[in-house]
Design a protein around this motif. Sequence first.
Motif, PDB file in Angstrom:
ATOM      1  N   TYR A 141       0.827  -1.183  -0.064  1.00 41.33           N
ATOM      2  CA  TYR A 141       0.019   0.217  -0.077  1.00 41.33           C
ATOM      3  C   TYR A 141       0.878   1.139   0.032  1.00 41.33           C
ATOM      4  N   ARG A 142       1.759   1.291   0.675  1.00 41.11           N
ATOM      5  CA  ARG A 142       2.848   2.368   0.935  1.00 41.11           C
ATOM      6  C   ARG A 142       3.573   2.757  -0.583  1.00 41.11           C
ATOM      7  N   ILE A 143       3.916   1.547  -1.150  1.00 38.48           N
ATOM      8  CA  ILE A 143       4.680   1.621  -2.301  1.00 38.48           C
ATOM      9  C   ILE A 143       3.618   2.240  -3.640  1.00 38.48           C
ATOM     10  N   PHE A 144       2.555   1.624  -3.415  1.00 33.49           N
ATOM     11  CA  PHE A 144       1.243   2.319  -4.241  1.00 33.49           C
ATOM     12  C   PHE A 144       1.213   3.775  -4.097  1.00 33.49           C
ATOM     13  N   ASP A 145       1.129   4.073  -2.878  1.00 39.07           N
ATOM     14  CA  ASP A 145       0.771   5.593  -2.665  1.00 39.07           C
ATOM     15  C   ASP A 145       2.229   6.315  -2.967  1.00 39.07           C
ATOM     16  N   HIS A 146       3.288   5.873  -2.889  1.00 40.23           N
ATOM     17  CA  HIS A 146       4.612   6.478  -3.275  1.00 40.23           C
ATOM     18  C   HIS A 146       4.553   6.649  -4.831  1.00 40.23           C
ATOM     19  N   LEU A 147       4.139   5.596  -5.463  1.00 39.76           N
ATOM     20  CA  LEU A 147       4.197   5.777  -6.795  1.00 39.76           C
ATOM     21  C   LEU A 147       3.025   6.465  -7.569  1.00 39.76           C
ATOM     22  N   GLY A 148       2.154   6.919  -6.677  1.00 40.86           N
ATOM     23  CA  GLY A 148       0.851   7.671  -7.104  1.00 40.86           C
ATOM     24  C   GLY A 148      -0.177   7.011  -7.837  1.00 40.86           C
ATOM     25  N   TRP A 149      -0.176   5.590  -7.172  1.00 42.75           N
ATOM     26  CA  TRP A 149      -1.356   4.803  -7.526  1.00 42.75           C
ATOM     27  C   TRP A 149      -2.512   4.622  -6.646  1.00 42.75           C
ATOM     28  N   GLY A 150      -2.462   5.622  -5.799  1.00 41.01           N
ATOM     29  CA  GLY A 150      -3.527   5.726  -4.814  1.00 41.01           C
ATOM     30  C   GLY A 150      -5.043   6.178  -5.521  1.00 41.01           C
ATOM     31  N   HIS A 188      -8.272  -1.129  -3.983  1.00 39.77           N
ATOM     32  CA  HIS A 188      -7.925  -1.950  -3.002  1.00 39.77           C
ATOM     33  C   HIS A 188      -6.484  -2.924  -3.590  1.00 39.77           C
ATOM     34  N   ILE A 189      -5.978  -3.427  -2.493  1.00 41.80           N
ATOM     35  CA  ILE A 189      -5.004  -4.470  -2.435  1.00 41.80           C
ATOM     36  C   ILE A 189      -5.299  -5.521  -1.509  1.00 41.80           C
ATOM     37  N   SER A 190      -5.423  -6.731  -1.824  1.00 38.71           N
ATOM     38  CA  SER A 190      -5.635  -7.910  -0.938  1.00 38.71           C
ATOM     39  C   SER A 190      -4.974  -8.965  -1.022  1.00 38.71           C
ATOM     40  N   ASP A 235      -1.268   5.946   2.343  1.00 38.58           N
ATOM     41  CA  ASP A 235      -0.217   6.231   3.349  1.00 38.58           C
ATOM     42  C   ASP A 235      -0.519   6.153   4.773  1.00 38.58           C
ATOM     43  N   GLU A 236      -1.775   5.664   5.212  1.00 36.72           N
ATOM     44  CA  GLU A 236      -2.262   5.549   6.656  1.00 36.72           C
ATOM     45  C   GLU A 236      -2.448   3.908   6.907  1.00 36.72           C
ATOM     46  N   PHE A 282      10.201  -5.741  -5.161  1.00 36.22           N
ATOM     47  CA  PHE A 282       9.585  -5.323  -4.214  1.00 36.22           C
ATOM     48  C   PHE A 282      10.566  -5.160  -3.138  1.00 36.22           C
ATOM     49  N   GLU A 283      11.390  -5.652  -2.900  1.00 35.75           N
ATOM     50  CA  GLU A 283      12.526  -5.385  -1.808  1.00 35.75           C
ATOM     51  C   GLU A 283      13.189  -3.991  -2.001  1.00 35.75           C
ATOM     52  N   ALA A 284      13.551  -3.819  -3.371  1.00 34.88           N
ATOM     53  CA  ALA A 284      14.031  -2.680  -3.332  1.00 34.88           C
ATOM     54  C   ALA A 284      13.091  -1.407  -3.107  1.00 34.88           C
ATOM     55  N   TRP A 285      11.869  -1.568  -3.321  1.00 33.68           N
ATOM     56  CA  TRP A 285      10.733  -0.436  -3.144  1.00 33.68           C
ATOM     57  C   TRP A 285      10.500  -0.327  -1.548  1.00 33.68           C
ATOM     58  N   LYS A 286      10.532  -1.440  -0.986  1.00 29.45           N
ATOM     59  CA  LYS A 286      10.537  -1.444   0.421  1.00 29.45           C
ATOM     60  C   LYS A 286      11.598  -0.918   1.236  1.00 29.45           C
ATOM     61  N   ARG A 287      12.814  -0.862   0.479  1.00 30.61           N
ATOM     62  CA  ARG A 287      13.782  -0.211   1.094  1.00 30.61           C
ATOM     63  C   ARG A 287      13.606   1.395   0.815  1.00 30.61           C
ATOM     64  N   ARG A 288      13.118   1.736  -0.246  1.00 32.94           N
ATOM     65  CA  ARG A 288      12.847   3.083  -0.633  1.00 32.94           C
ATOM     66  C   ARG A 288      11.801   3.661   0.430  1.00 32.94           C
ATOM     67  N   ILE A 289      10.691   2.836   0.811  1.00 37.32           N
ATOM     68  CA  ILE A 289       9.394   3.440   1.503  1.00 37.32           C
ATOM     69  C   ILE A 289      10.068   3.452   2.879  1.00 37.32           C
ATOM     70  N   ASP A 290      10.997   2.620   3.386  1.00 35.99           N
ATOM     71  CA  ASP A 290      11.653   2.713   4.744  1.00 35.99           C
ATOM     72  C   ASP A 290      12.081   3.821   5.046  1.00 35.99           C
ATOM     73  N   LYS A 291      12.837   4.357   3.915  1.00 38.34           N
ATOM     74  CA  LYS A 291      13.769   5.560   4.165  1.00 38.34           C
ATOM     75  C   LYS A 291      12.849   6.747   4.321  1.00 38.34           C
ATOM     76  N   ILE A 292      11.763   6.802   3.573  1.00 39.96           N
ATOM     77  CA  ILE A 292      10.619   7.947   3.872  1.00 39.96           C
ATOM     78  C   ILE A 292       9.664   7.754   5.117  1.00 39.96           C
ATOM     79  N   ASP A 293       9.350   6.657   5.387  1.00 43.73           N
ATOM     80  CA  ASP A 293       8.362   6.431   6.573  1.00 43.73           C
ATOM     81  C   ASP A 293       8.225   5.027   6.820  1.00 43.73           C
ATOM     82  N   SER A 294       8.790   4.374   7.863  1.00 39.39           N
ATOM     83  CA  SER A 294       8.514   2.984   8.189  1.00 39.39           C
ATOM     84  C   SER A 294       7.627   2.648   8.945  1.00 39.39           C
TER      85      SER A 294
END
Length: 254
Positions: A26-35, A41-43, A63-64, A238-250
Motif C-alpha cells: 500500500y505504501r509503495i502504491f501511494d509513493h508511486l501515485g497509484w492511490g 484495493h490491494i488484498s 499512506d495510513e 519489491f524488496e528494493a521499493w520496500k527499502r525506498r519507503i522505509d527511508k521515507i516512513d517506516s
Amino acid sequence: MATQLKPNVECSSEEWQARLDLAACYRIFDHLGWGESIYNHISVAVPGEADTFLINPFGLLYDEVTASNLVKIDVEGNNVGQSQYMVNKAGFTQHAYFHKHLGEKATAICHVHTTATMAVCSHKGGLLPTNFYACNFQGQIGYHDFEGVTVRPEEGERLVENLGDHSILMLRNHGPVVMDRTIPGMFVKMWALQRACEIQVATLSQGEANVISQEVVDVHQRDLSVMASQGGAGVFDFEAWKRRIDKIDSSWRN
C-alpha cells in the motif's frame, strides 16, 4: 534495514508477514501515485486459512495503512479479525469472488484507477503492442465490459469467465485487476502494466503508432520468460521499493 516490530495483533507469524508485505505494498502504491483517495484495493489471502483475506480499512488513505490496521475478512464479508474498521463493499465483492474461486492463482490482487490504466481500459483496442512493456502482456489479458460499480455478487461469475486463464482483467471503461500467487509477483506485473499504459497513451497522442508484429511479440515473450527467473518473480523489485519507503516512513510496519 528497519527493525522488525512484534505483531500488534494476535495472529500467526505467517499472517504477520503477510500483513507486513501488504502494508508495504500500500505504501509503495501511494509513493508511486497509484492511490485513489480512500478507494481501490490491494488484498492478500491469509496463509493457512481458507477463504480469508486481508484488505485496507475503508476511510484510510494508502499512506495510513499499517500491518496491524488491515482488516481480516472472510469471503462472505464477515470481519473475522480484531479491526474496528469497515471495508468498501465494491472492493469486497470483487476481491472476495476472485479469492474464493481462483485459489492460489489469486493469492494477491490489486485493483487501481490510475489515469494511464483507465485510459487504456477505455480505449477501443485495449492494450496495443506498441511498446516494450505492452508486448509482455499480449494474449495474456482478459477484458470485461463495464457494468457499473462492482457491488452485485452475480457479476462475479462474469468476471471470472472473462478473466479466463489470465492473471490480468481489464475492466473496460473502469480499470485493471491484477493478480498473482505472491505480492511481489503481483506488484511487478502491475508496475509493468502501468508503464505499458503510460507509454501507449503518450504514443497515441502523437498520432499513428508503430504496431509490433505478433511474430516479434512471440519472440519477446519467449525470451522474457527465460529472464524472469533472474528477478525472482518480482522479489528483487519489491524488496528494493520496500527499502525506498522505509527511508521515507517506516510506520507501515506498526
